[in-house]
Motif scaffolding. Structure first.
Motif, mmCIF file in Angstrom:
data_model
loop_
_atom_site.group_PDB
_atom_site.id
_atom_site.type_symbol
_atom_site.label_atom_id
_atom_site.label_comp_id
_atom_site.label_asym_id
_atom_site.label_seq_id
_atom_site.Cartn_x
_atom_site.Cartn_y
_atom_site.Cartn_z
ATOM 1 N N ARG A 151 34.886 41.158 41.010
ATOM 2 C CA ARG A 151 36.228 40.575 41.013
ATOM 3 C C ARG A 151 36.914 40.809 42.356
ATOM 4 O O ARG A 151 37.577 39.906 42.892
ATOM 5 C CB ARG A 151 37.069 41.162 39.877
ATOM 6 C CG ARG A 151 36.703 40.636 38.499
ATOM 7 C CD ARG A 151 37.770 40.981 37.479
ATOM 8 N NE ARG A 151 37.871 42.411 37.260
ATOM 9 C CZ ARG A 151 37.186 43.080 36.330
ATOM 10 N NH1 ARG A 151 36.346 42.441 35.543
ATOM 11 N NH2 ARG A 151 37.354 44.379 36.179
ATOM 12 N N ARG A 152 36.765 42.009 42.907
ATOM 13 C CA ARG A 152 37.390 42.293 44.204
ATOM 14 C C ARG A 152 36.800 41.410 45.299
ATOM 15 O O ARG A 152 37.527 40.899 46.159
ATOM 16 C CB ARG A 152 37.225 43.765 44.566
ATOM 17 C CG ARG A 152 38.121 44.705 43.789
ATOM 18 C CD ARG A 152 38.150 46.094 44.402
ATOM 19 N NE ARG A 152 36.841 46.725 44.382
ATOM 20 C CZ ARG A 152 36.380 47.462 43.374
ATOM 21 N NH1 ARG A 152 37.126 47.646 42.292
ATOM 22 N NH2 ARG A 152 35.169 48.014 43.432
ATOM 23 N N LEU A 153 35.486 41.236 45.274
ATOM 24 C CA LEU A 153 34.859 40.407 46.296
ATOM 25 C C LEU A 153 35.325 38.959 46.188
ATOM 26 O O LEU A 153 35.719 38.349 47.187
ATOM 27 C CB LEU A 153 33.330 40.478 46.175
ATOM 28 C CG LEU A 153 32.540 39.565 47.120
ATOM 29 C CD1 LEU A 153 32.800 39.931 48.579
ATOM 30 C CD2 LEU A 153 31.047 39.619 46.814
ATOM 31 N N VAL A 154 35.281 38.412 44.979
ATOM 32 C CA VAL A 154 35.644 37.010 44.791
ATOM 33 C C VAL A 154 37.103 36.760 45.166
ATOM 34 O O VAL A 154 37.450 35.720 45.725
ATOM 35 C CB VAL A 154 35.361 36.572 43.342
ATOM 36 C CG1 VAL A 154 35.943 35.197 43.047
ATOM 37 C CG2 VAL A 154 33.853 36.571 43.075
ATOM 38 N N SER A 155 37.971 37.735 44.891
ATOM 39 C CA SER A 155 39.407 37.552 45.165
ATOM 40 C C SER A 155 39.797 37.960 46.582
ATOM 41 O O SER A 155 40.961 37.848 46.960
ATOM 42 C CB SER A 155 40.237 38.355 44.158
ATOM 43 O OG SER A 155 39.999 39.744 44.308
#
Length: 312
Positions: free
Chosen positions: A275-279
């Protein structure tokens, strides 16, 4: 894809000094990735600011080995392997730094506009992952596929990413190179989507292949595919993206991508890292996640092929 730099993002600009920017401030301490150690330990060389954002500024060195772009990153910025992390100072770290400013890198320092950073600490962008059982990696691949939008590639609908993933899973270097060459530099921004997909795939092939039984074929593929896409990369894509392709080929991910790789290896929680990477950016994070997943699947497919050949 990292968005294009626009001065409007930074709000009203302070009055310039007679030299075109604010006077150089006292050096602030920084922590640099080992990817830029050679550049920083050499005698100082001239550089130019090619882009500035609220959380990062990018310096392009004149000549020398890759990575030729050094990222100065604030505490809240995405941290690529070629970055120097600059502490917060009560205002934006890059206050007074402007696109086009001259600077320099070397002798343990980096300077951009009115900002000067002295590297005090180093960090290794390569994550410690192994050993990694195939069953664990297979389960992690399913979890990553189910994570929020890991497949929302910026090149959705373009046949290139799927062709690249399929060629890598089959171990077909020639077709993988052809597919990669179709998407190098494809997409807008400082890091086009095609390059982010390739970077994620190269990282998984190398770093997961190194710690998985039967992963030697994946590492071999990463070696040759990485060499192909980095040859003359700066003539085919942006300076920053060329540097990041070189980092990916060497197995040096961003901090955010490294967290996902640790999750795939069962050494960290995968879903929050994904989630952190995608966001982390509008497109780059999802493009990298797509490539990481494609590379993970290729490692599994190539490992099964190696096992069948060994038992035949």
């Amino acid at each position: 894809m990292i968005e294009r730099s626009e001065n409007a993002l930074r709000g009203p600009q302070p009055a310039a000094s007679e030299h075109g920017h604010e006077p150089v401030r006292s050096p602030v301490p920084g922590a640099a990735g080992l990817a830029v150690r050679e550049a920083l330990e050499r005698p100082r060389r001239p550089a130019r600011v090619i882009a500035v954002f609220p959380t990062a500024a990018y310096l392009r060195l004149n000549g020398g080995a890759e990575p030729r772009v050094v990222a100065l990153v604030g505490p809240d910025g995405v941290r690529p392997a070629n970055s120097i992390v600059v502490p917060g100072t009560g205002r934006q770290p890059f206050h007074g730094v402007r696109e086009g400013d001259s600077g320099w890198v070397g002798d343990g320092h980096a300077e951009a506009g009115g900002l000067r950073v002295r590297v005090r600490r180093w960090w290794d962008p390569r994550p410690a992952l192994g050993p990694l059982p195939e069953a664990r990696l297979r389960h992690a691949a399913m979890l990553l596929e189910a994570a929020p939008d890991p497949r929302a590639c910026g090149l959705a609908g373009h046949p290139g990413p799927a062709a690249l993933a399929g060629a890598c899973a089959a171990g077909d270097l020639a077709q993988a190179v052809l597919a990669a060459e179709r998407i190098v530099g494809l997409g807008p921004g400082l890091t086009p989507s095609g390059d982010d997909v390739i970077s994620g795939l190269l990282l998984s092939l190398r770093l997961l292949g190194e710690v998985t039984a039967g992963g030697s074929r994946a590492v071999w593929l990463a070696d040759w595919l990485g060499a192909a896409v980095t040859t003359d990369a700066e003539t085919r894509t942006t300076s920053l993206s060329a540097s990041l392709l070189h980092c990916a080929a060497a197995g040096q991910p961003s901090v955010e991508a490294a967290a996902v790789l640790r999750g795939l290896a069962g050494r960290a929680a995968l879903a929050p890292a994904a989630r952190r990477l995608v966001s982390s950016s509008r497109y780059s994070g999802a493009d990298l996640a797509w490539g990481l997943l494609a590379g993970c699947r290729a490692v599994l497919a190539l490992g099964r092929t190696s096992s069948r050949l060994a038992s035949a």
